[in-house]
Design a protein around this motif. Sequence first.
Motif, short mmCIF file in Angstrom:
data_model
loop_
_atom_site.label_atom_id
_atom_site.label_comp_id
_atom_site.label_asym_id
_atom_site.label_seq_id
_atom_site.Cartn_x
_atom_site.Cartn_y
_atom_site.Cartn_z
N THR A 182 -12.91 23.13 20.84
CA THR A 182 -13.93 23.08 19.81
C THR A 182 -13.38 22.43 18.56
O THR A 182 -12.17 22.49 18.29
N LEU A 183 -14.26 21.80 17.79
CA LEU A 183 -13.87 21.25 16.50
C LEU A 183 -14.10 22.24 15.36
O LEU A 183 -13.74 21.97 14.23
N GLN A 184 -14.74 23.38 15.68
CA GLN A 184 -15.06 24.38 14.67
C GLN A 184 -14.04 25.51 14.74
O GLN A 184 -14.10 26.34 15.65
N VAL A 185 -13.13 25.55 13.80
CA VAL A 185 -12.06 26.54 13.84
C VAL A 185 -12.62 27.97 13.76
O VAL A 185 -12.05 28.90 14.33
N GLU A 186 -13.76 28.14 13.10
CA GLU A 186 -14.33 29.47 12.92
C GLU A 186 -14.78 30.10 14.23
O GLU A 186 -14.86 31.33 14.35
N GLU A 187 -15.11 29.27 15.25
CA GLU A 187 -15.59 29.83 16.51
C GLU A 187 -14.49 29.94 17.57
O GLU A 187 -14.74 30.36 18.69
N LYS B 20 -12.91 29.60 23.54
CA LYS B 20 -12.84 28.39 22.73
C LYS B 20 -11.42 28.17 22.19
O LYS B 20 -10.80 29.08 21.66
N LEU B 21 -10.94 26.95 22.34
CA LEU B 21 -9.63 26.54 21.86
C LEU B 21 -9.77 25.51 20.75
O LEU B 21 -10.46 24.50 20.92
N PHE B 22 -9.15 25.77 19.62
CA PHE B 22 -9.04 24.80 18.53
C PHE B 22 -7.61 24.29 18.54
O PHE B 22 -6.67 25.05 18.32
#
Length: 479
Positions: free
Chosen positions: A56-61, A26-28
């Motif tokens: 992804t829009l979720q930085v945590e993932e 996953k890339l933020f």
Amino acid sequence: MQEKYIDESKQGEAFAIAEKPQNTKKLFLESYGCQMNFSDSEIVASILNEQGYNTTLQVEEADLILLNTCSIREKAEQTVRMRLSQFKNLKKEKPNLTVGVLGCMAERLKTKFLEEEHLVDLVVGPDAYRDLPNLLKETEGGRDAINVILSKEETYADISPVRLGGNGVTAFVTITRGCDNMCTFCVVPFTRGRERSRDPHSIIEECKDLWNNGYKEVTLLGQNVDSYLWFGGGAKKDFKKASEIQQLTAINFAKLMEMVALAVPQMRIRFSTSNPHDMSTDVFQVMAKYDNICKYVHLPVQSGSDSMLEKMNRQHTRAEYLSLIKTAKELIPDVAFSQDMIIGFCGETEEDHQLTLSLMREVEYDYGYMFAYSERPGTPAEKKMKDDVPADVKQRRLAEVIALQGELSRKRMQGYVGKTHEVLIEGTSRKNENQWKGRNSQNAVCVFDKLEGQKLGDFVTVFVHGNTQGTLLGTTVVE
């Protein structure tokens, strides 16, 4: 060079793209600053999408966090530093998380980020995005990775950008990179390198591909689009002798824009950003000739005073700038202009300030981007001039410029009232979900009630019955 800027009050913009099911990482990706940075982020996403990364829009993932940064103004750098500090805390929870900085700040602050402040694992300049896969392999081994080498050739012409989020209706198409103008206040020539133009055939193919995929408008993009120049058979750099160059047919910006207008005749075409020094009459003639080229020019001036323009190394005078405006209005009576203005540059007097205000009144801009001067490290102004206008004077003058632009914007918007306009539906109004928003040819935003059968990407005829300072209020004309 001055670019058109995204609102810096935002923390940044992160986008998601359609996922490849086989990708496992996953890339933020968050972008700051100008339109060129957002366009570059689409190139980065394309490169990493082929390397197993879905965004992804979720930085945590995220497994990888990248910030595409801006160095034009101090505020942008402060915002990015605060963001990196947040990610540093996140890395304590996720030791395998990789954090990187791309773009202009990467080139300028590489040592501080990597060695002194230990904020990031990866630093990549705007001409080194192809090297991202190799650099990421270095970080997997626990090493910091860096590539900020500037190129005289790189244009990413062969990379098909992944369109990040957006509305599926409008898109940026980069035609030039870098800047040779060396304005004394500007750091861009040092962070983005020398000017180079992209192969026109790749530009046309990208525009055709966008049209075939449902896009209705493109913005031809560059630090200075008017400097675009391509010689038949290659770029100017490919030819050693002046006699060889003279035998070639050159494609300048006006010719390129005409080629695009003819290649996608139903697609709207805009361009940004222009430099008065390189703007020529043939650009306005092409705009007047083709209905699908929007009647709007972002033409940064920076100051209305010849004294300030000389200190800024703008390479144009007040009279030359106003002559361009006059020519454009003669050829395109309904043309609209916007401006960039730097307030309180080194040595600016009250007389200089008044000359800026008088120029604004003479041009009657639709809108503008106005900022108090902030000294940028490494620029000629920082090295050789004194930032001697007091902060309170800068802010007072800036307030006066903003107030005047507000008056001019309201007047210009009122001039569109009582007329019909072709508006491209770009999305739903942020204030009313029952209304569409879009822009007319002059780049003025218009909102109007949704009607059954209308959809995103439609061109509709709108009668404008009212306005605010920055928005037109309209009604769809039903035939």
